[in-house]
Every structure is written in structure tokens, then in C-alpha cells.
Scaffold this motif. Sequence first.
Motif, PDB file in Angstrom:
ATOM      1  N   ARG A  68       8.732   5.208   2.732  1.00 45.66           N
ATOM      2  CA  ARG A  68       7.889   5.695   1.645  1.00 45.66           C
ATOM      3  C   ARG A  68       6.659   4.806   1.491  1.00 45.66           C
ATOM      4  O   ARG A  68       6.657   3.648   1.918  1.00 45.66           O
ATOM      5  CB  ARG A  68       8.651   5.699   0.313  1.00 45.66           C
ATOM      6  N   VAL A  69       5.640   5.371   0.880  1.00 43.06           N
ATOM      7  CA  VAL A  69       4.449   4.590   0.570  1.00 43.06           C
ATOM      8  C   VAL A  69       4.611   4.031  -0.843  1.00 43.06           C
ATOM      9  O   VAL A  69       5.070   4.725  -1.746  1.00 43.06           O
ATOM     10  CB  VAL A  69       3.185   5.456   0.654  1.00 43.06           C
ATOM     11  N   SER A  70       4.241   2.775  -1.004  1.00 41.15           N
ATOM     12  CA  SER A  70       4.327   2.157  -2.321  1.00 41.15           C
ATOM     13  C   SER A  70       2.943   1.672  -2.741  1.00 41.15           C
ATOM     14  O   SER A  70       2.204   1.113  -1.931  1.00 41.15           O
ATOM     15  CB  SER A  70       5.299   0.973  -2.271  1.00 41.15           C
ATOM     16  N   ALA A  71       2.607   1.941  -4.007  1.00 41.86           N
ATOM     17  CA  ALA A  71       1.364   1.388  -4.556  1.00 41.86           C
ATOM     18  C   ALA A  71       1.692   0.031  -5.173  1.00 41.86           C
ATOM     19  O   ALA A  71       1.441  -0.223  -6.351  1.00 41.86           O
ATOM     20  CB  ALA A  71       0.774   2.332  -5.591  1.00 41.86           C
ATOM     21  N   GLY A  72       2.279  -0.817  -4.373  1.00 46.22           N
ATOM     22  CA  GLY A  72       2.848  -2.068  -4.868  1.00 46.22           C
ATOM     23  C   GLY A  72       1.840  -2.957  -5.586  1.00 46.22           C
ATOM     24  O   GLY A  72       2.170  -3.615  -6.574  1.00 46.22           O
ATOM     25  N   GLN A  73       0.605  -2.971  -5.098  1.00 45.76           N
ATOM     26  CA  GLN A  73      -0.407  -3.834  -5.711  1.00 45.76           C
ATOM     27  C   GLN A  73      -1.302  -3.046  -6.654  1.00 45.76           C
ATOM     28  O   GLN A  73      -2.516  -3.264  -6.673  1.00 45.76           O
ATOM     29  CB  GLN A  73      -1.265  -4.475  -4.609  1.00 45.76           C
ATOM     30  N   ARG A  74      -0.676  -2.119  -7.403  1.00 47.50           N
ATOM     31  CA  ARG A  74      -1.507  -1.213  -8.189  1.00 47.50           C
ATOM     32  C   ARG A  74      -2.302  -1.925  -9.283  1.00 47.50           C
ATOM     33  O   ARG A  74      -3.272  -1.398  -9.798  1.00 47.50           O
ATOM     34  CB  ARG A  74      -0.669  -0.101  -8.803  1.00 47.50           C
ATOM     35  N   ALA A  75      -1.897  -3.160  -9.607  1.00 49.54           N
ATOM     36  CA  ALA A  75      -2.657  -3.926 -10.596  1.00 49.54           C
ATOM     37  C   ALA A  75      -4.070  -4.207 -10.108  1.00 49.54           C
ATOM     38  O   ALA A  75      -4.996  -4.367 -10.894  1.00 49.54           O
ATOM     39  CB  ALA A  75      -1.933  -5.238 -10.884  1.00 49.54           C
ATOM     40  N   ARG A  76      -4.235  -4.249  -8.793  1.00 47.35           N
ATOM     41  CA  ARG A  76      -5.558  -4.544  -8.246  1.00 47.35           C
ATOM     42  C   ARG A  76      -6.476  -3.330  -8.204  1.00 47.35           C
ATOM     43  O   ARG A  76      -7.651  -3.467  -7.876  1.00 47.35           O
ATOM     44  CB  ARG A  76      -5.422  -5.028  -6.802  1.00 47.35           C
TER      45      ARG A  76
END
Lengths: 285, 308
Positions: free
Chosen positions: B238-246
Motif C-alpha cells: 500500500r501507499v502511505s502518506a507517512g510524512q503528511r505533516a510535511r
Amino acid sequence: MNNQQTQRAGKLQPLPRRRFLKEMAGVAGGACLLAGGVGLYSKQASALPATAIRPPGALAEADFLSACVRCGLCVRDCPYFTLKLAELGDGVATGTPYFNARAIPCEMCEDIPCVAACPSGALDRSLTDIGEARMGLAVLIDQENCLNFLGLRCDVCYRVCPVIDKAITLERVHNPRSDRHAMLLPTVHSDHCTGCGKCERACVLPDAAAIKVLPIAVAQGSRAGHYRRGWEEKDAAGRSLIGEQIELPVRGMEAQPYGDTRLRPDGPQVPPPAPPAGLNSGWKP
Amino acid sequence: MNHTAAANQNMGANDPKGFASARANVLRPGAEAVATKGWLAANRWLLLRRLSQLSILALFLLGPWLGIWIVKGNLSSSLTLGVLPLTDPFVLAQSLAAGHLPYREALLGGGIVLAFYLLVGGRTYCSWVCPVNIVTDTAAWLRRRLGLRGGKAADTRLRYWLLFFVLGLSALTGTLAWEWVNPVSMLHRGLIFGFGLAWGVVGGIFFYDLLIAGRGWCGRICPMGAFYGLLGRTALLRVSAGQRARCDDCMDCFAVCPEPQVIRPALKAIGQEHPLILDHNCTTCGRCADVCSKNVFRITTRFDRSES
């Protein structure tokens, strides 16, 4: 304004039921139309041209179209490049295998590699003897241009037939044109013809062949099951079913076998009666 | 006027209008990523995807072109190295619906493919294997470059209905209904066995996507994609927007994503807390990770819910 805002914010919430149903009906209707178009096209496009012959072991056309996944593995394993996959515009269901006998006929491999390669069962593996294949049926369709019908001894279709003397025989008949020669007519027998098409390939006519392999459904009429064939019934019963026939004497031919109406040179010579004049004279040759 | 101003102010927040207008304004998504990360890093997944698509195609073409028979057949059904059967489960489903029970090889091959995509994610087929993807990606790229807008796109749910009706039609007509027109199998088969007029179908999809509906074929109509999409619910990859804070709301990911609706829940934490894109329509193409100059996205597993 307030109302508009709630409506826009409502985009994230489930749609009101009526609008949802209306949209769904529209989408479903559109999909139904598209699918209907595909269905109509498939009905139109599933007609197989008479020159396109399916590989050996192919299921009946309707079943074949439910089974063939159009992968081309049979084409790949055909050692003679006989089979090809239909391209859009060939007139054959696109992606399904077929061959044109006049171009490259089936060489009737004993191990039938095309059938072995088929993963879907569109080519039936219960076919193990290629002699039992029924890809189509050869028909000597053009009796006007066939050289044997013209009284020559071409015989090429007969000679190349892998099931010679069974699938194709030469039948000797009187040649009424010269009145003193025989014609040897190539005659196909459906109980042995595999439809390989070697006869069509070999036919010496310049363009189209006089003998053609046709799909069996095109080539053959249906058997009239409600007719009893007297000679078969007689063989089965060991005697004629209608008893002895009454033999009526024919004047002047009492010495000859019944039915033999030929004039004998040693018999009484009866000069042929002068044909009476007029259209309705009733004279027969 | 009032509305537009409000929408512009709201851009990048929760207002869908803001997203739409900003998306339309992005003509060259990824330009910033190229500037910050370098061209190679900004096209990493795209290049890998093209490599995957073309190598699969090459494996099929090695036989007919060079006589090296590693894979025989086409995407509908194939035999690898004479032992491994692979069959398209969508084609198989049509055949079953048409009332034919295929041989064991086809069922086994279909099972292998089915299991693979259940594990990896159904629509990875679309982005990593399907040859039509190159066509529609090109159309989408050209549409952005030419600044084409508007047109009429079908509803995104059309594909599911079409899938439903296609299987029904297979049962009704006793044929593999979608295979009469399926551009995916037509293109792949055409490249390997010869095209005939199938170019017309491929061209039709290209121009439909270019002129009438952006991402109109793969994202809205293709029932094959819908079928593979339905296999995507258990995907491990899956794709993760892990660094979405940036995230700086540049909208580049929305502009390149073939299924833009899948990003928002993960990126903006709408209706979910974790940053994973679990929508089954995410094709795991990784293009969002490519074009993001802030490296917000990464391809990972569905168990990786960390935000770092």
C-alpha cells in the motif's frame, strides 16, 4: 446561503436517498446501454465465415465461444503455422484461432499439439485420434470447373487426401458428353473426412478451389430422421419388408431379366418407333 | 465571485472546489520534485513501472520475435517455461459465467494470478502490467501539457455496473462478452499476434482520455480494472502518506494520480486516522511518491501505520 452551505458541506455526508437513487439509476442505465451494445455486437460478430475452419477438437461453435480465452497457445504449438489468431477485421471472433485451408491446411499431426496446448478446453482433449477430428467437411462445390467433372484425370484432391479411398473416393460414371468415356468423380464421405483441407489446398484451379472445406453445419443437411431407408431396413430384417414384388411381363422382352430393357442384338430387332409429332405426344427416350 | 474567493482561501483544506481548481492549474506536476530531488528520484516509480510493463511485454515477444520461448500465449492465458500456467481471472470469470468449466490448467493458472493480486493488490495489475496503462498515461500527460480541460467524464461507479452487466451478458449470450471489445487483451494480443483493426480501439481510448474525459477509461469504464479493484481490499502493498505533516498542499499528487479520490482520506486524515491509502482503487503506481518534493508518500505494507 445557509441552505447552500449545508448542501456543500453535505458532500462529505451520505447523499440524500433520492439523489443517490437517481444517480445510480443513471449510471446503471449507462452501463446497461454499453453492455447492450457489446451484446449486440457480439451477436453480429459471432457469425463464422465459411472459409474459417476451427482447429481439430474444437467444440461446437457456440460452446467454443464460451470456452476459448483467446490466448493463442494452440497457434504457438502448431508446427506448420496453420493456425492463426483472428485479428479485428478478419470477420472471425477476434482473438480466436482458425485456419484457411486454401492457404495452409491442417497437417493432421498424430500427437495433435494444438489440442494438448489448449488450457481452457475449447479444444477438447477427448480427441486423441486425429482421424476422428471433424474440423469441417470437404465439398466438391464447383462441378462446372472441376477437371474431373470435365472428364479429365486430375485426381489431385483424391491423391493428397490423408484418408485416401475412405474420405475421398473416385466414383466411375458414364460421361454423357463424349458418350464413350468414363468420368471419375471425386466423392467425399462425411464419415471419414476430417476437414483437414489438404484437398482444397491442392486443387489445381488457379484461384479458388473447386473442392472446399466448409463448416459441417454449412456443408451438411440434417438427416431426415422420419424416413426409413428401405435397403437398410431390408438388411436389418434380413428380408424385404414389403414382400415379393409382382413382376409384370414386358412385351417382347420376356426372355430377359426383369428390369433389363436393353435391346439384344440376337433378340427380335424392334425398330424404334417414329416419334409422333406434337408437344403432348407422350414420347419418352 | 464571493464563492471563488472563499474557495481560493480554502484551497488545500477541506474544500473540494479548492482541490478541483488547483488541480486544473497544475500543468507540470513534479517540476518542483525534479528540482529538489533530481530527475531520476522524481521518476523512480514511473521508470520502474515502465520497466515492469515493458519487460513483461518483452517476455511475451521474445518468442515470436527471436524464437526464445520463455512465455507463450498472452495476458489472457499463458504458459511460462512449459510448466507455469497463468490465466486472467477476469477472463476466467466470463467463461464460467458463460457456462463453461475450463480445464484444470486454466483454473490453476487463474488461481495463481488471483492469489497473487489478492496479496499484492488487485490494481497493481493496472499500473505495473496492463499495456493500456502506457496509452492512458500518455493521454493524461498530454492532456495536462496541452492544458485541456472539461469534457464529460462518466461516473466512477460505472465500471462496477459494467462489470456486473458484462458477467450477466456472458451468461446470457454464452460467450466471453467483454472479450469481444476488451482493449486490454486486444492491445496485448495485437502486439504479439498481429493487430488487424485493433489499433482503432486503442486509438479510440487514447483520444477518449485525451479529449473527452481525463483518466476516463481506466478510472471509470474499464470493467477489468473494476474486477482487479475488487481484489484490492486485502492488498499487503500500500501507499502511505507517512510524512503528511510535511505536505505543503502543492496538489501535484492529485494532478498525477489516476484515482485522485483515494489520496484525501490518508493525506488529510478524513474519516481515518492512519496515513495509509487503503482504498482498493489505489493502483500502487507510486507516482504520488515520485512527484512529491517533500517525500510525503512511500510504498510500504498495510501494517506500516507509522507517521515517520
